[in-house]
Design an enzyme around this catalytic site. Structure first.
Site, PDB file in Angstrom:
ATOM      1  N   TYR A   1      15.085 108.959  60.551  1.00 31.87           N
ATOM      2  CA  TYR A   1      15.681 110.252  60.313  1.00 31.87           C
ATOM      3  C   TYR A   1      16.281 111.031  61.537  1.00 31.87           C
ATOM      4  CZ  TYR A   1      16.237 115.202  58.749  1.00 31.87           C
ATOM      5  OH  TYR A   1      16.745 116.239  58.541  1.00 31.87           O
TER       6      TYR A   1
ATOM      7  N   SER B   1      20.715 118.570  62.499  1.00 32.33           N
ATOM      8  CA  SER B   1      19.169 119.057  62.526  1.00 32.33           C
ATOM      9  C   SER B   1      19.093 119.272  64.039  1.00 32.33           C
ATOM     10  CB  SER B   1      18.385 117.942  61.967  1.00 32.33           C
ATOM     11  OG  SER B   1      17.007 118.262  62.355  1.00 32.33           O
TER      12      SER B   1
HETATM   13  N1  LIG Z   1      14.532 121.228  55.333  1.00 31.68           N
HETATM   14  C1  LIG Z   1      14.651 121.068  56.616  1.00 31.68           C
HETATM   15  O1  LIG Z   1      13.584 121.304  57.339  1.00 31.68           O
HETATM   16  C2  LIG Z   1      15.797 120.581  57.235  1.00 31.68           C
HETATM   17  C3  LIG Z   1      16.028 120.758  58.536  1.00 31.68           C
HETATM   18  C4  LIG Z   1      17.134 120.021  59.053  1.00 31.68           C
HETATM   19  C5  LIG Z   1      18.170 119.661  58.534  1.00 31.68           C
HETATM   20  N2  LIG Z   1      17.998 119.338  56.925  1.00 31.68           N
HETATM   21  C6  LIG Z   1      18.920 118.628  56.479  1.00 31.68           C
HETATM   22  O2  LIG Z   1      19.583 119.463  55.405  1.00 31.68           O
HETATM   23  C7  LIG Z   1      20.136 118.759  54.387  1.00 31.68           C
HETATM   24  C8  LIG Z   1      19.644 119.459  53.007  1.00 31.68           C
HETATM   25  O3  LIG Z   1      18.184 119.220  52.876  1.00 31.68           O
HETATM   26  P1  LIG Z   1      17.351 120.274  52.087  1.00 31.68           P
HETATM   27  O4  LIG Z   1      16.311 120.678  53.258  1.00 31.68           O
HETATM   28  O5  LIG Z   1      18.057 121.071  51.392  1.00 31.68           O
HETATM   29  O6  LIG Z   1      16.492 119.354  51.400  1.00 31.68           O
HETATM   30  P2  LIG Z   1      16.167 119.274  49.738  1.00 31.68           P
HETATM   31  O7  LIG Z   1      15.628 120.639  49.207  1.00 31.68           O
HETATM   32  O8  LIG Z   1      15.287 117.958  49.501  1.00 31.68           O
HETATM   33  O9  LIG Z   1      17.419 118.993  49.128  1.00 31.68           O
HETATM   34  C9  LIG Z   1      18.240 117.646  49.224  1.00 31.68           C
HETATM   35  C10 LIG Z   1      19.306 117.698  48.476  1.00 31.68           C
HETATM   36  O10 LIG Z   1      19.897 116.450  48.721  1.00 31.68           O
HETATM   37  C11 LIG Z   1      20.241 115.513  47.332  1.00 31.68           C
HETATM   38  N3  LIG Z   1      19.937 114.215  47.144  1.00 31.68           N
HETATM   39  C12 LIG Z   1      18.792 113.521  47.837  1.00 31.68           C
HETATM   40  N4  LIG Z   1      18.864 112.246  47.510  1.00 31.68           N
HETATM   41  C13 LIG Z   1      20.275 112.053  47.108  1.00 31.68           C
HETATM   42  C14 LIG Z   1      20.910 110.852  46.821  1.00 31.68           C
HETATM   43  N5  LIG Z   1      20.435 109.648  47.166  1.00 31.68           N
HETATM   44  N6  LIG Z   1      22.115 111.018  46.142  1.00 31.68           N
HETATM   45  C15 LIG Z   1      22.834 112.292  46.169  1.00 31.68           C
HETATM   46  N7  LIG Z   1      22.099 113.384  46.526  1.00 31.68           N
HETATM   47  C16 LIG Z   1      20.845 113.301  46.924  1.00 31.68           C
HETATM   48  C17 LIG Z   1      19.056 116.296  46.433  1.00 31.68           C
HETATM   49  O11 LIG Z   1      19.357 116.203  45.132  1.00 31.68           O
HETATM   50  P3  LIG Z   1      18.986 115.136  43.904  1.00 31.68           P
HETATM   51  O12 LIG Z   1      17.363 114.957  44.173  1.00 31.68           O
HETATM   52  O13 LIG Z   1      19.060 115.959  42.637  1.00 31.68           O
HETATM   53  O14 LIG Z   1      19.851 113.918  44.044  1.00 31.68           O
HETATM   54  C18 LIG Z   1      19.102 117.586  46.976  1.00 31.68           C
HETATM   55  O15 LIG Z   1      20.177 118.575  46.145  1.00 31.68           O
HETATM   56  C19 LIG Z   1      19.655 117.416  54.382  1.00 31.68           C
HETATM   57  O16 LIG Z   1      20.669 116.702  55.108  1.00 31.68           O
HETATM   58  C20 LIG Z   1      18.623 117.508  55.417  1.00 31.68           C
HETATM   59  O17 LIG Z   1      18.225 116.544  56.240  1.00 31.68           O
HETATM   60  C21 LIG Z   1      16.706 119.826  56.423  1.00 31.68           C
END
Ligand SMILES: NC(=O)c1ccc[n+]([C@@H]2O[C@H](COP(=O)([O-])OP(=O)(O)OC[C@H]3O[C@@H](n4cnc5c(N)ncnc54)[C@H](OP(=O)(O)O)[C@@H]3O)[C@@H](O)[C@H]2O)c1
Length: 274
Positions: A160, A147
């Site tokens: 985080y 990130s």
């Molecule tokens: N969005 C941002 O602003 C941002 C910025 C930088 C980095 N990131 C990183 O990008 C990655 C993806 O996040 P996103 O933004 O796409 O968020 P998101 O839309 O909330 O998606 C998160 C994914 O992780 C899965 N997940 C959550 N808890 C889990 C668990 N205990 N076991 C298995 N799967 C789990 C969720 O599926 P289920 O709920 O079905 O399990 C979902 O598919 C993360 O690592 C996040 O830290 C996000």
């Protein structure tokens, strides 16, 4: 699991494929005819996505693994299930991750321990299991979701941001270890993006969540391109590149102040107070 005749395509395993970036990665890999192993807790969402991509792109194999990666035994169970089914993972995308918003002295410890298990321990565990096989074949690719906060302390999201600093450091150390092998490992560093992330972290009212957001399609595309080129690190988005650059110059205390401002609740507008 749905399998069609013959299986000579490469396979990608994507964690957190039910939403956000993970779902977009699944679409990109499917378009390039990769077989899919999709992992998350929401099995129905994974099945719907996986089997519609299989039909759309005539993929040979789609495997749905409903698993909670905040449980310590999950990575080994996933690995064992795939071994038993004879599925070889050519590309690993460690994407699943969560945030927890709030002052550390006020947030629930259990949520933060789960965050560490998911964002750090499961990434280490899955990488250990699948990288050993990649090294034995001298072939493979890994994409780890870091990130923009990997570069800076983030008050109100302290655990985080520390977890994402871990992911970046871990990834860059492995890049060096693997430099003489036909295996690449890439860190993707997005900024605030329009996924479920902020809502899940109880951070939907923060300035960061209500400012400019990157689209998950663009972020996934940047990550996919960098992964395929074997690049070491990609910061997605121009403003995020500037912010990452600034982190090399500004003291950590100044970065922390900036991040605290971003992570504070956006004040209500005069209209919404009425
Ligand atoms: N969005 C941002 O602003 C941002 C910025 C930088 C980095 N990131 C990183 O990008 C990655 C993806 O996040 P996103 O933004 O796409 O968020 P998101 O839309 O909330 O998606 C998160 C994914 O992780 C899965 N997940 C959550 N808890 C889990 C668990 N205990 N076991 C298995 N799967 C789990 C969720 O599926 P289920 O709920 O079905 O399990 C979902 O598919 C993360 O690592 C996040 O830290 C996000």
């Amino acid at each position: 699991m749905k399998t069609m005749e013959g299986n000579n395509q490469k396979t990608v395993l994507i964690t957190g494929a039910s939403n956000g970036f993970g779902m977009e990665f699944a679409k990109l890999f499917a378009k390039d005819k990769y077989n899919l192993v999709l992992v998350a807790r929401s099995g129905d969402r994974l099945r719907e996505l996986g089997f519609s991509l299989q039909d759309q792109y005539q993929l040979q194999q789609v495997c749905i693994v409903q698993s909670d990666l905040s449980q310590p035994e999950s990575p080994q169970e996933i690995y064992d299930e795939l071994k038993q089914k004879g599925i070889k993972v050519d590309v690993l995308v460690n994407n699943a991750g969560v945030g927890v918003h709030g002052f550390f002295h006020e947030t629930e410890l259990d949520r933060e321990l789960e965050l560490i298990q998911l964002n750090i321990t499961s990434v280490v565990h899955l990488t250990k299991l699948f990288l050993k096989d990649m090294v034995a074949r001298n072939d493979g690719k890994i994409l780890n979701l870091a990130s923009i906060v990997s570069f800076m302390p983030s008050p109100l999201m302290s655990v985080y941001a520390a977890s994402k600093a871990f992911v970046l450091s871990f990834t860059e150390a492995l890049q060096n270890e693997l430099k003489d092998k036909n295996i690449t490992i890439t860190a993707l560093c997005p900024g605030a993006s329009d996924t479920n992330f902020f809502k899940q972290a109880d951070a939907e009212n923060t300035r960061a969540a209500n400012g400019p957001l990157s689209s998950p399609e663009e972020v996934a595309k940047d990550g996919y391109t960098a992964l395929m080129k074997g690049e070491s690190r990609i910061v997605s988005g121009m403003m995020n590149k500037v912010q990452a650059g600034a982190s090399n110059i500004l003291p950590d205390s100044a970065l922390a102040s900036t991040m605290r401002y971003q992570m504070e609740e956006k004040p209500a507008t005069p209209e919404s107070k009425l």
